[in-house]
Design a protein around this motif. Structure first.
Motif, PDB file in Angstrom:
ATOM      1  N   VAL A 140       0.843  -1.204   0.000  1.00  0.00           N
ATOM      2  CA  VAL A 140       0.000   0.000   0.000  1.00  0.00           C
ATOM      3  C   VAL A 140       0.876   1.250   0.000  1.00  0.00           C
ATOM      4  CG1 VAL A 140      -2.069  -0.974   1.039  1.00  0.00           C
ATOM      5  CG2 VAL A 140      -0.238  -0.132   2.524  1.00  0.00           C
ATOM      6  N   HIS A 141       0.315   2.319  -0.540  1.00  0.00           N
ATOM      7  CA  HIS A 141       1.054   3.576  -0.719  1.00  0.00           C
ATOM      8  C   HIS A 141       0.060   4.701  -0.447  1.00  0.00           C
ATOM      9  CE1 HIS A 141       3.881   6.176  -3.229  1.00  0.00           C
ATOM     10  NE2 HIS A 141       2.780   6.914  -3.189  1.00  0.00           N
ATOM     11  N   CYS A 142       0.114   5.281   0.753  1.00  0.00           N
ATOM     12  CA  CYS A 142      -0.943   6.214   1.156  1.00  0.00           C
ATOM     13  C   CYS A 142      -0.425   7.645   1.291  1.00  0.00           C
ATOM     14  CB  CYS A 142      -1.542   5.757   2.481  1.00  0.00           C
ATOM     15  SG  CYS A 142      -2.273   4.130   2.335  1.00  0.00           S
ATOM     16  N   HIS A 143      -1.204   8.560   0.749  1.00  0.00           N
ATOM     17  CA  HIS A 143      -0.888   9.989   0.905  1.00  0.00           C
ATOM     18  C   HIS A 143      -1.702  10.582   2.041  1.00  0.00           C
ATOM     19  CE1 HIS A 143       2.055  10.929  -2.205  1.00  0.00           C
ATOM     20  NE2 HIS A 143       1.595   9.833  -2.792  1.00  0.00           N
ATOM     21  N   ASN A 144      -1.244  11.751   2.494  1.00  0.00           N
ATOM     22  CA  ASN A 144      -1.712  12.246   3.790  1.00  0.00           C
ATOM     23  C   ASN A 144      -2.649  13.451   3.700  1.00  0.00           C
ATOM     24  OD1 ASN A 144      -1.603  11.727   6.524  1.00  0.00           O
ATOM     25  ND2 ASN A 144      -0.064  13.343   6.880  1.00  0.00           N
ATOM     26  N   ASP A 145      -3.349  13.598   2.569  1.00  0.00           N
ATOM     27  CA  ASP A 145      -4.160  14.807   2.374  1.00  0.00           C
ATOM     28  C   ASP A 145      -5.212  15.001   3.467  1.00  0.00           C
ATOM     29  OD1 ASP A 145      -3.623  15.652  -0.857  1.00  0.00           O
ATOM     30  OD2 ASP A 145      -3.014  13.695  -0.157  1.00  0.00           O
ATOM     31  N   LEU A 146      -5.727  13.915   4.008  1.00  0.00           N
ATOM     32  CA  LEU A 146      -6.703  14.036   5.113  1.00  0.00           C
ATOM     33  C   LEU A 146      -6.055  13.648   6.446  1.00  0.00           C
ATOM     34  CD1 LEU A 146      -9.901  12.577   3.378  1.00  0.00           C
ATOM     35  CD2 LEU A 146      -9.406  14.969   3.875  1.00  0.00           C
ATOM     36  N   GLY A 147      -4.733  13.563   6.449  1.00  0.00           N
ATOM     37  CA  GLY A 147      -4.034  13.201   7.695  1.00  0.00           C
ATOM     38  C   GLY A 147      -4.220  11.734   8.057  1.00  0.00           C
ATOM     39  N   LEU A 148      -4.552  10.888   7.078  1.00  0.00           N
ATOM     40  CA  LEU A 148      -4.890   9.490   7.397  1.00  0.00           C
ATOM     41  C   LEU A 148      -3.911   8.484   6.796  1.00  0.00           C
ATOM     42  CD1 LEU A 148      -8.762   9.746   6.890  1.00  0.00           C
ATOM     43  CD2 LEU A 148      -7.547   9.435   9.050  1.00  0.00           C
ATOM     44  N   ALA A 149      -2.779   8.969   6.280  1.00  0.00           N
ATOM     45  CA  ALA A 149      -1.871   8.059   5.556  1.00  0.00           C
ATOM     46  C   ALA A 149      -1.397   6.907   6.442  1.00  0.00           C
ATOM     47  CB  ALA A 149      -0.682   8.838   5.019  1.00  0.00           C
ATOM     48  N   VAL A 150      -1.007   7.207   7.680  1.00  0.00           N
ATOM     49  CA  VAL A 150      -0.507   6.138   8.554  1.00  0.00           C
ATOM     50  C   VAL A 150      -1.666   5.221   8.961  1.00  0.00           C
ATOM     51  CG1 VAL A 150       0.514   5.655  10.814  1.00  0.00           C
ATOM     52  CG2 VAL A 150       1.512   7.417   9.349  1.00  0.00           C
ATOM     53  N   ALA A 151      -2.814   5.812   9.298  1.00  0.00           N
ATOM     54  CA  ALA A 151      -3.970   4.994   9.703  1.00  0.00           C
ATOM     55  C   ALA A 151      -4.382   4.062   8.559  1.00  0.00           C
ATOM     56  CB  ALA A 151      -5.128   5.902  10.102  1.00  0.00           C
ATOM     57  N   ASN A 152      -4.434   4.587   7.343  1.00  0.00           N
ATOM     58  CA  ASN A 152      -4.817   3.748   6.196  1.00  0.00           C
ATOM     59  C   ASN A 152      -3.799   2.627   5.981  1.00  0.00           C
ATOM     60  OD1 ASN A 152      -7.219   4.993   5.447  1.00  0.00           O
ATOM     61  ND2 ASN A 152      -6.165   6.576   4.279  1.00  0.00           N
ATOM     62  N   SER A 153      -2.514   2.950   6.143  1.00  0.00           N
ATOM     63  CA  SER A 153      -1.471   1.931   5.929  1.00  0.00           C
ATOM     64  C   SER A 153      -1.603   0.836   6.981  1.00  0.00           C
ATOM     65  CB  SER A 153      -0.070   2.552   6.034  1.00  0.00           C
ATOM     66  OG  SER A 153       0.042   3.637   5.155  1.00  0.00           O
ATOM     67  N   LEU A 154      -1.792   1.237   8.245  1.00  0.00           N
ATOM     68  CA  LEU A 154      -1.867   0.230   9.316  1.00  0.00           C
ATOM     69  C   LEU A 154      -3.100  -0.655   9.164  1.00  0.00           C
ATOM     70  CD1 LEU A 154      -0.702   2.419  12.356  1.00  0.00           C
ATOM     71  CD2 LEU A 154       0.597   0.611  11.216  1.00  0.00           C
ATOM     72  N   GLU A 155      -4.214  -0.027   8.753  1.00  0.00           N
ATOM     73  CA  GLU A 155      -5.429  -0.831   8.568  1.00  0.00           C
ATOM     74  C   GLU A 155      -5.217  -1.853   7.441  1.00  0.00           C
ATOM     75  OE1 GLU A 155      -7.878  -1.141  10.445  1.00  0.00           O
ATOM     76  OE2 GLU A 155      -9.234  -2.314   9.187  1.00  0.00           O
ATOM     77  N   SER A 156      -4.485  -1.438   6.392  1.00  0.00           N
ATOM     78  CA  SER A 156      -4.218  -2.357   5.270  1.00  0.00           C
ATOM     79  C   SER A 156      -3.382  -3.537   5.735  1.00  0.00           C
ATOM     80  CB  SER A 156      -3.466  -1.645   4.155  1.00  0.00           C
ATOM     81  OG  SER A 156      -4.101  -0.456   3.846  1.00  0.00           O
ATOM     82  N   LEU A 157      -2.452  -3.276   6.663  1.00  0.00           N
ATOM     83  CA  LEU A 157      -1.628  -4.374   7.174  1.00  0.00           C
ATOM     84  C   LEU A 157      -2.506  -5.372   7.927  1.00  0.00           C
ATOM     85  CD1 LEU A 157       1.544  -2.423   8.393  1.00  0.00           C
ATOM     86  CD2 LEU A 157       1.250  -3.700   6.275  1.00  0.00           C
TER      87      LEU A 157
END
Ligand code: KIV
Ligand code: ZN
Length: 505
Positions: free
Chosen positions: A200-217
């Motif tokens: 996964v490769h998440c950008h942070n426009d809504l401040g959720l890049a880390v949260a989205n990455s962790l949920e994908s894991l």
């Protein structure tokens, strides 16, 4: 598999951050630090985008041997050839191909049908597969694409030989549960998915890049793409240090691990901040100046009694030096060397001698020399190693009645000593005008920031500037106890980078 592959894209997506341009030497220095950090994959650049990017990827591929070295390509034969030329000497080369997937991109940008996109994806992966086995494919803007189309694209590229399929939230639009659902859907609906790693490769426009990455894991992804300090296009990418420390600190929750040597995190963060000119905000998780500082009396009391009361991580695990011992003018070479090594520096004898005399000079002016002072001082010394113009001395006069005036002496690349003077609206303006008269490179100052490295009236001041010339931004930094001198150093540093970039095209 319960190990997460850490794919670092600081040198590619990170460098796409507005104003964060790095030169080839700086990219190599960061790549070496990423190797110490033990990242699994370094995306070293986008070779077709510029000769400088090509050169940086080629150099890193030749010198950094442990991680996979990856170059980015559009889904086009010329891009694939260029990436291969750049990475082929790597111990472990990878070609990363991307192509837009969403209807928004297909209709408004590419003007192609979904079927055409699937065909192009399949063909370019097959072509890349003739060069190397390690192929990554990214359907760009995946989070805004109908999942059925993503499934079909992934099936086609895995069939053609893609070994990693990366799902980008290109515009930072996704919400964790929704993005996790997409990842889960991929596992359920792509018949050959077991032949590839899902990334996964998440950008942070809504401040959720880390949260989205962790949920994908949590939903099965096993590679995560991230950058040091979260730098990157627009609001940036998922931050490496936050992902890695979340996985480590909450092993009870994720039951996952990475190969990262976390004690190198702080050093990597400082280096990237220093070289890109992007300061780390004080409240930044893991690496911010306040991340491990306790201000409230109740918290301090708890931490003194037992650190676990208010500290979920030991700062030493991320490489934040434990001791706050301050060096002074009576400290000798041995103590200085020891402190440098505690801070993770291993300098050559020449560099050490230069750093030590700079330390002595600073200790004469300042009561106690802290770790942050030493980091700033070493960075200042390293900036002067491959200078074009060298700042020999400056003298200014200013005040509320006088006309700000500056005299400057520079040493030119051919060793000539150049001197001139100028008037300005203030002392910094006067210094910059005098330097302009000597160097004669048209440019515009677009950013100027001064901050003190530590508290106290005798603190070292760090100046960060950005100048623009022919549409390109160059960063400059300078440090000194005198902020006018620091400003002059920062300007010379930016001009030197501009001149070096022009020289190498
Ligand atoms: O954000 C994005 O979609 C990208 C791709 C090139 C992976 O950076
Ligand atoms: Zn990106």
């Amino acid at each position: 598999m319960d190990r997460v592959i850490i794919f670092d894209t600081t040198l590619r997506d990170g460098e796409q951050a507005a104003g964060g341009t790095l030169n080839v030497k700086e990219k190599l220095e960061i790549a070496r630090q990423l190797e110490k950090l033990n990242v699994d994959v370094i995306e070293a650049g986008f070779p077709i985008s510029s000769p400088g990017d090509f050169e940086a990827v080629r150099l890193i591929a030749g010198e950094v041997r442990t991680p996979v070295i990856c170059g980015l390509a559009r889904a086009a034969p010329e891009d694939i050839d260029r990436v291969w030329e750049a990475v082929k000497e790597a111990e472990h080369p990878r070609i990363h191909i991307f192509l837009s997937a969403s209807d928004i991109h297909l209709v408004y940008q590419l003007k192609k049908s979904r079927n055409e996109i699937i065909q192009i994806s399949r063909n370019t992966v097959s072509l890349a597969k003739e060069r190397t086995n390690d192929i990554e494919f990214s359907p760009m803007d995946a989070s805004r694409t109908e999942p059925e189309h993503i499934y079909q694209m992934l099936e086609a590229v895995i069939d053609a030989g893609a070994t990693t399929v990366n799902i980008p939230d290109t515009v930072g639009y996704a919400i964790p549960d929704e993005f996790g659902g997409l990842i889960e859907g991929i596992f359920q609906n792509v018949p050959n998915i077991s032949r590839a790693i899902v990334s996964v490769h998440c950008h942070n426009d809504l401040g959720l890049a880390v949260a989205n990455s962790l949920e994908s894991l949590r939903r099965g992804a096993r590679q995560v793409e991230c950058t040091i300090n979260g730098i990157g296009e627009r609001a940036g990418n998922a931050s490496l240090e936050e992902i890695v420390m979340a996985i480590k600190t909450r092993k009870d929750f994720f039951d996952l691990a990475t190969n990262i040597n976390t004690t190198q995190i702080y050093k990597a963060s400082r280096l990237v901040s220093e070289l890109t000119g992007f300061p780390v905000q004080p409240n930044k998780a893991i690496v911010g100046a306040n991340a491990f500082r306790h201000e409230s009396g109740i918290h301090q009391d708890g931490v003194i009694k037992r650190s676990i009361t208010y500290e979920i991580m030991d700062p030493r695990t991320v490489g934040i030096p434990a001791s706050s011992l301050v060096l002074g003018k009576l400290s000798g070479r041995h103590a200085f060397k020891e402190r440098l090594s505690e801070l993770g520096y291993s300098l050559t004898d020449d560099d050490f001698d230069r750093a030590f005399s700079a330390f002595k000079e600073l200790a004469d002016k300042k009561k106690g020399v802290t770790d942050r002072d030493i980091e700033s001082l070493v960075a200042e010394e390293q900036r002067t190693v491959s200078e074009v113009y060298h700042l020999d001395r400056i003298q200014v006069s200013c005040g509320d009645r006088g006309i700000p005036t500056a005299a400057v002496r520079l040493v030119a690349p051919d060793g000539r000593v150049l001197e001139d003077a100028a008037l300005g609206t203030g002392p910094v303006d006067a210094v910059y005008k005098a330097i302009n008269r000597l160097v004669g490179v048209p440019n515009e100052l677009t950013e100027f920031t001064v901050k003190s490295v530590t508290e106290g009236i005798d603190a070292v001041g760090e100046v960060l500037i950005r100048i623009e010339s022919e549409g390109v931004t160059y960063t400059g930094r300078g440090a000194d106890t005198d902020i006018i001198v620091a400003s002059a150093k920062a300007y010379i540093n930016a001009l030197n980078r501009l001149l070096a970039a022009k020289k190498t095209g």
